[in-house]
Design a protein around this motif. Structure first.
Motif, PDB file in Angstrom:
ATOM      1  N   SER A   1      -7.415   5.888   2.202  1.00  0.00           N
ATOM      2  CA  SER A   1      -6.213   6.491   2.763  1.00  0.00           C
ATOM      3  C   SER A   1      -5.094   5.473   2.765  1.00  0.00           C
ATOM      4  O   SER A   1      -3.928   5.806   2.676  1.00  0.00           O
TER       5      SER A   1
ATOM      6  N   THR B   1      -9.934  12.710  -6.957  1.00  0.00           N
ATOM      7  CA  THR B   1      -8.651  12.932  -7.631  1.00  0.00           C
ATOM      8  C   THR B   1      -7.856  11.633  -7.731  1.00  0.00           C
ATOM      9  O   THR B   1      -6.733  11.627  -8.211  1.00  0.00           O
ATOM     10  N   PHE B   2      -8.434  10.567  -7.265  1.00  0.00           N
ATOM     11  CA  PHE B   2      -7.744   9.278  -7.171  1.00  0.00           C
ATOM     12  C   PHE B   2      -8.739   8.208  -7.589  1.00  0.00           C
ATOM     13  O   PHE B   2      -9.906   8.272  -7.198  1.00  0.00           O
TER      14      PHE B   2
ATOM     15  N   PHE C   1      -4.657  14.220   0.221  1.00  0.00           N
ATOM     16  CA  PHE C   1      -5.600  14.267  -0.896  1.00  0.00           C
ATOM     17  C   PHE C   1      -6.373  12.969  -1.031  1.00  0.00           C
ATOM     18  O   PHE C   1      -7.545  12.970  -1.377  1.00  0.00           O
TER      19      PHE C   1
ATOM     20  N   ASP D   1       6.143  13.350   1.602  1.00  0.00           N
ATOM     21  CA  ASP D   1       5.361  13.082   0.414  1.00  0.00           C
ATOM     22  C   ASP D   1       4.123  12.260   0.771  1.00  0.00           C
ATOM     23  O   ASP D   1       3.020  12.521   0.316  1.00  0.00           O
TER      24      ASP D   1
ATOM     25  N   MET E   1      -4.631   4.509 -10.370  1.00  0.00           N
ATOM     26  CA  MET E   1      -3.829   3.368  -9.924  1.00  0.00           C
ATOM     27  C   MET E   1      -4.333   2.074 -10.550  1.00  0.00           C
ATOM     28  O   MET E   1      -5.542   1.875 -10.682  1.00  0.00           O
TER      29      MET E   1
ATOM     30  N   LEU F   1      -2.553   5.206  -0.448  1.00  0.00           N
ATOM     31  CA  LEU F   1      -1.572   6.156  -0.898  1.00  0.00           C
ATOM     32  C   LEU F   1      -0.285   5.412  -1.026  1.00  0.00           C
ATOM     33  O   LEU F   1       0.067   4.568  -0.232  1.00  0.00           O
ATOM     34  N   ALA F   2       0.379   5.748  -2.075  1.00  0.00           N
ATOM     35  CA  ALA F   2       1.628   5.059  -2.284  1.00  0.00           C
ATOM     36  C   ALA F   2       2.705   6.102  -2.344  1.00  0.00           C
ATOM     37  O   ALA F   2       2.467   7.225  -2.711  1.00  0.00           O
ATOM     38  N   THR F   3       3.858   5.732  -1.948  1.00  0.00           N
ATOM     39  CA  THR F   3       4.910   6.709  -1.915  1.00  0.00           C
ATOM     40  C   THR F   3       5.900   6.435  -3.007  1.00  0.00           C
ATOM     41  O   THR F   3       5.591   5.791  -3.990  1.00  0.00           O
TER      42      THR F   3
ATOM     43  N   GLY G   1      -5.372   6.934   9.099  1.00  0.00           N
ATOM     44  CA  GLY G   1      -6.512   7.718   8.650  1.00  0.00           C
ATOM     45  C   GLY G   1      -7.842   7.149   9.047  1.00  0.00           C
ATOM     46  O   GLY G   1      -8.839   7.852   9.058  1.00  0.00           O
TER      47      GLY G   1
ATOM     48  N   GLY H   1      -3.124   1.610   7.752  1.00  0.00           N
ATOM     49  CA  GLY H   1      -4.128   2.493   7.170  1.00  0.00           C
ATOM     50  C   GLY H   1      -5.124   2.960   8.210  1.00  0.00           C
ATOM     51  O   GLY H   1      -5.524   4.130   8.229  1.00  0.00           O
TER      52      GLY H   1
ATOM     53  N   PHE I   1       0.798  -1.224   0.000  1.00  0.00           N
ATOM     54  CA  PHE I   1       0.000   0.000   0.000  1.00  0.00           C
ATOM     55  C   PHE I   1       0.835   1.280   0.000  1.00  0.00           C
ATOM     56  O   PHE I   1       0.336   2.323  -0.362  1.00  0.00           O
ATOM     57  N   PHE I   2       2.061   1.208   0.449  1.00  0.00           N
ATOM     58  CA  PHE I   2       2.854   2.429   0.567  1.00  0.00           C
ATOM     59  C   PHE I   2       4.113   2.411  -0.293  1.00  0.00           C
ATOM     60  O   PHE I   2       4.796   3.401  -0.403  1.00  0.00           O
ATOM     61  N   ARG I   3       4.456   1.249  -0.845  1.00  0.00           N
ATOM     62  CA  ARG I   3       5.684   1.136  -1.623  1.00  0.00           C
ATOM     63  C   ARG I   3       5.405   0.586  -3.015  1.00  0.00           C
ATOM     64  O   ARG I   3       6.305   0.014  -3.630  1.00  0.00           O
ATOM     65  N   ASN I   4       4.162   0.678  -3.471  1.00  0.00           N
ATOM     66  CA  ASN I   4       3.805   0.265  -4.836  1.00  0.00           C
ATOM     67  C   ASN I   4       4.196  -1.173  -5.136  1.00  0.00           C
ATOM     68  O   ASN I   4       4.703  -1.479  -6.217  1.00  0.00           O
TER      69      ASN I   4
ATOM     70  N   LEU J   1      -7.198  10.963   1.365  1.00  0.00           N
ATOM     71  CA  LEU J   1      -8.173  10.944   2.444  1.00  0.00           C
ATOM     72  C   LEU J   1      -9.338  11.848   2.080  1.00  0.00           C
ATOM     73  O   LEU J   1     -10.491  11.495   2.233  1.00  0.00           O
TER      74      LEU J   1
ATOM     75  N   ARG K   1      -4.121  10.650  -9.001  1.00  0.00           N
ATOM     76  CA  ARG K   1      -3.528   9.366  -9.376  1.00  0.00           C
ATOM     77  C   ARG K   1      -4.566   8.384  -9.908  1.00  0.00           C
ATOM     78  O   ARG K   1      -5.631   8.230  -9.318  1.00  0.00           O
TER      79      ARG K   1
ATOM     80  N   ARG L   1       0.162  13.131   0.102  1.00  0.00           N
ATOM     81  CA  ARG L   1      -0.740  12.246  -0.623  1.00  0.00           C
ATOM     82  C   ARG L   1      -1.862  11.783   0.283  1.00  0.00           C
ATOM     83  O   ARG L   1      -2.995  11.639  -0.146  1.00  0.00           O
ATOM     84  N   ARG L   2      -1.506  11.560   1.530  1.00  0.00           N
ATOM     85  CA  ARG L   2      -2.527  11.119   2.456  1.00  0.00           C
ATOM     86  C   ARG L   2      -3.647  12.143   2.500  1.00  0.00           C
ATOM     87  O   ARG L   2      -4.813  11.813   2.480  1.00  0.00           O
TER      88      ARG L   2
END
Lengths: 558, 196
Positions: B21, A486-487, B11, B4, A96, B24-26, A384, A380, A64-67, B13, A94, B8-9
């Motif tokens: 949430s 936006t995603f 936007f 970063d 995805m 989000l990927a970094t 959030g 996650g 989820f965070f490192r693609n 979120l 984005r 991203r979080r």
């Protein structure tokens, strides 16, 4: 899981094959299997790697965070602006998608809703909506029904029909997955409110099926690959069948940059791609089927412009990339007294379709479904799941924050709303004029702004979701903010299907109006968005397109 | 990456609600939590040898993380090994973020000196003063980076070098297994009739 001992074909780029399929995901895997079993030679070019099920991990940070298995915004940058007249900025939005053999069918939640009959004829039922491209599909639910059934039975889907479902010719092959605590709370409360809850149909095996194991309820469905092969991804289902014919090669790490056209005949003759070493290769072929998803399919056509097709391949309509649709998504959350442990088993087990149809009495167009689902994975949730949702007065660090996490993680569920998006010409995928990706190709640019009715639909459904959680007796229930999109992971509508070449890109058989031996089949074909779970319809379209392409080939019509 | 991530979080979120949430990927695939390092951390190695931080910086990071997720009757960020996780991350895949952290720590300690002259560094403050100062800076990018690092170091898979002995998952009541059977929670157990 490869079919053991299967002689997977190997072709050289200079070999003339019958079909190149671009993309090996939800649609591409099915098209490859349909065409290879029909006797055609097939090369599938997949930009991502091939992972076997034993290689999938329960690693939230990586996935989820490192693609871990998705497109990488550093190597494949994108730019975004809400409207075409604004400067699109890198990192502002984005699109995805999963980037591996099996594509999105590997990491999706596995919600497997058929469209309803209304989805195909909505414009004629409700009338046109000014300023939008709202239109009927050229096919009906009845046209697609046999292929929905085929998808469910070939891939493996667990469920029971619900009260609002369209007619089906055959029951689901497998009984529904066990109900979760969230499903019990959601079902009881929505019944009390006069609604009609039903089990969520899932492309996950509730029992062993087709030589594959049943689900072990590990909880890592959304965003992960299934280490048991119990999620009915094309990676475990149709791709091994395609390879077992000896006529299909899946070629991973093959990033397509251009479809070549014979300028004289206007026919597709080859596909140019970068191999793993970033060396350019050219695969010769008699035909091409692009199944690269609703973002990359239009991008590839726009990157394939030529003297004959100066505005992009198969773009005489000017609609390649236009009418991008996401599906609205919003949530309400609830925390309960006792344990739910939503982090076990599948993401969602109960849903309602009571508000699926649009209703003019609401004063806006739109509809959707609501499902009862888990509260997220640990990181996650801590980042959030609590602070984004419980409001600005809730702690985000310190002793109270820790207590909140501790008390709520295993006691929280969400009611998630999945809704319509209207097709707007200004919402579009295009090529960034300056930014390049790591292969020197134009970066993907997109513009997107929700139609006011899309936002109104989300708020309408969210109020229903909140009412259900309150009726279920949540100790605390809340609605998350509904904000502009936006995603997105649902990438729809960008090469729409239609009978009229002036107003659509592909015909009712997914053949481009402009190029006889070029077909497109994925979310880009959608005319309307449906209600948030597109994979089932993408796969039914793929079965239908595959069958027809094979017939065209047999009759010498390609 | 951490700053970063926070952008991203915000936007993601904002646009997609709570679940997304997590989507989000970094930055890029410079993948590679060194498993050897993680194993070393898990095995314990007596006196801590830091890869990137000075001893003082490490003590500050440890103290900040322990205020974000304090220890009570259950372990917190300190026991999860957030400082070691961050130290190792900044030595490997997050090298590009080094300056953000060191300048953030410098700024924090300047504030310590301005507020309580002669006391020393953040780590040596009383817990009450640490909390007081963190409240002042909680909207800064540095604090948000520290919050993200604390959450990652506490709740990410232990293979990344944090979440030692699955301390973070114990806070949540979460358990990573490949195999569960219904009933999964109390409410479904009520209906299916079988005890948990």
């Amino acid at each position: 899981m490869r079919v053991s001992g299967s002689p997977s074909a190997r072709f050289r780029p200079r070999d003339l094959v019958d079909v190149v399929v671009v993309g090996s995901g939800a649609a591409g895997g099915i098209v490859a299997k349909e065409l290879a079993t029909a006797g055609l030679t097939v090369v599938v070019l997949e930009q991502g790697p091939r992972l076997e099920r034993q290689q999938f991990e329960h690693d939230e940070f990586k996935y989820f965070f490192r693609n871990g298995i998705v497109n990488d915004p550093e190597r494949q940058p994108q730019t975004f602006a809400p409207t075409p007249d604004q400067q699109a900025k890198r990192g502002a939005g984005r699109l995805m998608y999963a980037r591996l053999v099996g594509g999105g069918s590997v990491h999706f939640t596995a919600n497997y809703w058929r469209f309803h009959e209304i989805d195909f004829v909505e414009a004629s039922r409700h009338g046109s909506i000014s300023g939008t491209g709202f239109a009927d599909w050229p096919i009906t639910y009845a046209d697609l029904e046999p292929y929905y059934t085929k998808a469910e039975w070939e891939l493996g889907v667990s469920g029971v029909p619900g009260p609002f479902d369209a007619p089906r010719s055959r029951a689901y092959p497998l009984p529904p997955m066990p109900v979760k605590a969230s499903g019990v709370l959601f079902e009881e409360a929505s019944r009390r409110l006069g609604l009609h809850p039903q089990p969520v149909p899932l492309a996950i095996l509730s029992e062993p099926f087709g030589g594959r194991m049943a689900c072990h309820h590990c909880g890592f469905c959304l965003g992960f690959g299934c280490e048991f092969g119990a999620k009915s991804a094309t990676l475990y289902t149709v791709i091994p069948v395609a390879e077992a014919t000896g006529r299909c090669e899946i070629r991973p790490q093959s990033y397509v940059r251009r479809i070549e056209i014979d300028e004289r005949t206007g026919r597709a003759t080859g596909v140019i791609y970068f191999d793993e070493q970033k060396i350019e290769q050219r695969q010769r072929t008699r035909s091409v089927v692009v199944c690269a998803n609703g973002a990359e399919t239009p991008r590839l056509l726009l990157m394939s412009r030529s003297n004959r097709f100066p505005d992009g391949l198969a773009n005489s309509s000017g609609l390649v990339g236009k009418y991008l649709m996401f599906n609205g998504y919003c949530t309400a959350g609830g925390t309960f007294e006792r344990l739910l442990n939503e982090w076990k088993s599948v993401t969602a087990s109960r849903m309602i379709h009571d508000f699926y149809d649009a209703d003019p009495a609401r004063g806006f167009y739109g509809g959707g479904g609501i499902d009862a689902r888990f509260a997220g994975y640990p990181m996650g949730f801590a980042l959030g799941g609590v602070i984004g949702t419980l409001g600005p007065d809730m702690p985000t660090w310190g002793a109270d924050y820790k207590r909140l996490l501790r008390e709520s993680y295993s006691r929280t569920m969400y009611a998630a709303c999945h809704t319509t998006s209207l097709p707007l010409a200004a919402n579009a995928v295009s090529l960034d004029p300056t930014l390049k990706d790591d292969w020197g190709q134009p970066a993907l640019r997109f513009t997107y702004q929700d139609h006011p009715d899309d936002l109104a639909t989300m708020r309408f459904l969210q109020a229903k979701a909140l009412a259900i959680l309150e009726a279920a007796g949540a100790r605390r229930a809340w609605a998350d903010p509904v904000n502009p999109s936006t995603f997105a992971v649902h990438l729809l509508g960008t090469c729409r299907m239609g009978d009229d070449p002036r107003t659509s890109v592909v015909d009712r058989y997914n053949r481009t109006h402009d190029v006889r031996n070029l077909f497109l089949c994925d979310g880009s074909s959608f005319v309307t968005s449906g209600r948030g779970q597109p994979t089932c319809t993408i796969q039914a379209l793929a079965y239908r397109a595959g069958e027809h392409i094979a017939q065209f080939a047999r009759r010498g019509e390609i | 990456m951490l700053e970063d991530v926070m952008h991203r979080r915000a936007f993601v979120l904002a646009s997609c609600g709570a679940f997304a949430s997590a989507w989000l990927a970094t930055d890029p695939g410079k993948l590679g939590a060194s498993l050897a390092h993680a194993a070393r951390v898990r095995a314990g190695r007596g006196a801590q040898a830091w890869e990137f931080f000075t001893v003082d910086q490490a003590a500050d990071v440890d103290a900040i993380s322990a205020q974000i997720l304090p220890t009570d009757d259950l372990p917190g960020a300190r026991e999860a090994g957030v400082a070691q996780f961050l130290d190792h991350s900044l030595s490997t895949w997050a090298q590009g973020q080094r300056d953000d952290f060191t300048s953030g720590l410098d700024d924090l300690n300047r504030r310590v000196g301005d507020r309580w002259p002669g006391v020393g560094r953040f780590a040596t403050l009383s817990s009450e003063r640490q909390i007081e100062l963190l409240r002042v800076v909680e909207q800064t990018p540095f604090f948000q980076m520290m919050r993200f690092a604390t959450i990652a170091g506490t709740f990410a898979n232990p293979s990344w070098g944090g979440n030692r002995d699955k301390a973070g998952w114990r806070i949540l009541g979460f358990e990573d297994r490949f195999f569960w059977e219904p009933p999964f929670g109390d409410y479904d157990a009520d209906v299916t009739g079988s005890g948990k």
